[in-house]
Design an enzyme around this catalytic site. Structure first.
Site, PDB file in Angstrom:
ATOM      1  CG  ASP A   1      -0.278  -0.385   2.505  1.00  0.00           C
ATOM      2  OD1 ASP A   1       0.962  -0.285   2.588  1.00  0.00           O
ATOM      3  OD2 ASP A   1      -0.979  -0.780   3.438  1.00  0.00           O
TER       4      ASP A   1
ATOM      5  CG  ASN B   1      -9.026  -1.243  11.732  1.00  0.00           C
ATOM      6  OD1 ASN B   1      -8.054  -1.875  11.325  1.00  0.00           O
ATOM      7  ND2 ASN B   1      -9.505  -0.187  11.096  1.00  0.00           N
TER       8      ASN B   1
ATOM      9  CG  HIS C   1      -5.836  -2.031   8.636  1.00  0.00           C
ATOM     10  ND1 HIS C   1      -5.956  -0.796   9.244  1.00  0.00           N
ATOM     11  CD2 HIS C   1      -4.503  -2.231   8.519  1.00  0.00           C
ATOM     12  CE1 HIS C   1      -4.764  -0.295   9.484  1.00  0.00           C
ATOM     13  NE2 HIS C   1      -3.863  -1.143   9.048  1.00  0.00           N
TER      14      HIS C   1
ATOM     15  CD  GLU D   1      -8.690   1.180   7.528  1.00  0.00           C
ATOM     16  OE1 GLU D   1      -8.679   0.251   8.347  1.00  0.00           O
ATOM     17  OE2 GLU D   1      -8.044   2.233   7.700  1.00  0.00           O
TER      18      GLU D   1
HETATM   19  C1  GLP Z   1      -0.397   0.274   8.464  1.00  0.00           C
HETATM   20  C2  GLP Z   1      -0.058  -0.511   7.199  1.00  0.00           C
HETATM   21  C3  GLP Z   1      -0.311  -1.972   7.391  1.00  0.00           C
HETATM   22  C4  GLP Z   1       0.310  -2.423   8.687  1.00  0.00           C
HETATM   23  C5  GLP Z   1      -0.398  -1.749   9.843  1.00  0.00           C
HETATM   24  C6  GLP Z   1       0.158  -2.133  11.200  1.00  0.00           C
HETATM   25  O1  GLP Z   1      -1.670   0.780   8.510  1.00  0.00           O
HETATM   26  N1  GLP Z   1      -0.785  -0.061   6.054  1.00  0.00           N
HETATM   27  O2  GLP Z   1       0.226  -2.678   6.293  1.00  0.00           O
HETATM   28  O3  GLP Z   1       0.191  -3.808   8.824  1.00  0.00           O
HETATM   29  O4  GLP Z   1      -0.242  -0.367   9.692  1.00  0.00           O
HETATM   30  O5  GLP Z   1       1.251  -1.325  11.514  1.00  0.00           O
HETATM   31  P1  GLP Z   1       2.260  -1.574  12.675  1.00  0.00           P
HETATM   32  O6  GLP Z   1       3.065  -2.736  12.272  1.00  0.00           O
HETATM   33  O7  GLP Z   1       3.074  -0.315  12.758  1.00  0.00           O
HETATM   34  O8  GLP Z   1       1.461  -1.803  13.890  1.00  0.00           O
END
Ligand code: GLP
Length: 240
Positions: A67, A136, A138, A143
């Site tokens: 993403d 959440n 995702h 989402e």
């Molecule tokens: C972001 C990314 C996701 C990632 C998520 C969790 O929103 N788009 O790909 O898995 O955050 O992030 P973190 O690993 O910093 O908790």
């Protein structure tokens, strides 16, 4: 879905990087799907060490990132492109001609999304997709919603995601929109490795592993994939 629980983040990173390194030893031209966020950083560090100390060769690996934020140039220090350059690509000898991103600083999102999917298919599909998980539930930036997405698309980020990711922005305000691979793209990967650590992920992990398969918890779809391994610390696994 196979669940592995570890005591430390370093142990998770060793286990995940070992799988990725075996993959590229056996198939130097592998196609890897990468994730951003804090969860994969220790794993990326292990890959860098393997490159620097043991000659691990990533130069023939093709990559697709999950993403990217809209309205940020790739060169912006907050872009996921910059993140990957800094946390992995630059130090582990990746060939940028094989690195793919949803370039989100364009008005023509739809053709960018179509071309991304076509390019993944042209490269033979993703051998291993690395994932984190949002609080959440995702994955990528899929989402909670009323239906599982298929191909890449533009998404408005949920308030809880904006809040969770505010820490990466001095202004405290991430862009509201992003481009993300769809659930269909993620599910098409041959193998999926998901990393989650910390208490803040415990609810999402429970819903992903034990809850119904529902687009209200996008990660729950992984219950239906034939080859998923989930790497957890004790805090994120607390509610299992
Ligand atoms: C972001 C990314 C996701 C990632 C998520 C969790 O929103 N788009 O790909 O898995 O955050 O992030 P973190 O690993 O910093 O908790």
């Amino acid at each position: 879905m196979q669940i592995q629980v570890f005591d430390t983040e370093q142990q998770i990173a060793s286990a995940v990087s070992a799988i990725l390194l075996k993959q590229i030893r056996e198939k130097p031209q592998s196609v890897l799907g990468f994730a951003t966020g804090s969860s994969p950083v220790a794993t990326y560090q292990k890959l860098i060490e393997a490159h620097e100390n043991d000659g691990a060769d990533f130069s023939k690996v093709t990559t697709f990132n999950l993403d990217e934020y809209c309205d940020l140039a790739q060169s912006d220090p907050h872009s996921y492109y910059s993140f990957m350059r800094e946390q992995l690509f630059e130090k582990a000898g990746f060939d940028y001609s094989r690195v793919h991103f949803l370039t989100a600083d364009t008005a023509d999102h739809e053709s960018v999304c179509r071309a991304y999917r076509a390019e993944i298919e042209r490269c033979g599909g993703i051998d291993i997709q690395l994932l984190g998980i949002g609080r959440n539930g995702h994955i990528g930036f899929n989402e909670p919603s009323d239906r599982f997405s298929d191909g890449p698309f533009m998404v408005e980020l949920a308030p809880s995601t904006l809040e969770a990711n505010a820490r990466f922005f001095e202004t405290g305000k991430p862009p509201r929109y992003a481009l993300t691979m769809g659930i269909g793209d993620i599910m098409a990967a041959k193998k999926i490795l998901l990393i989650a650590t910390g208490e803040s992920k415990a609810n999402a992990i429970r819903a992903m592993v034990k809850g119904d398969v529902t687009p209200q918890c996008p990660a729950s779809v992984l219950q239906t994939h034939p080859d998923v391994t989930v790497f957890l610390d004790r805090a994120s696994a607390r509610l299992l």
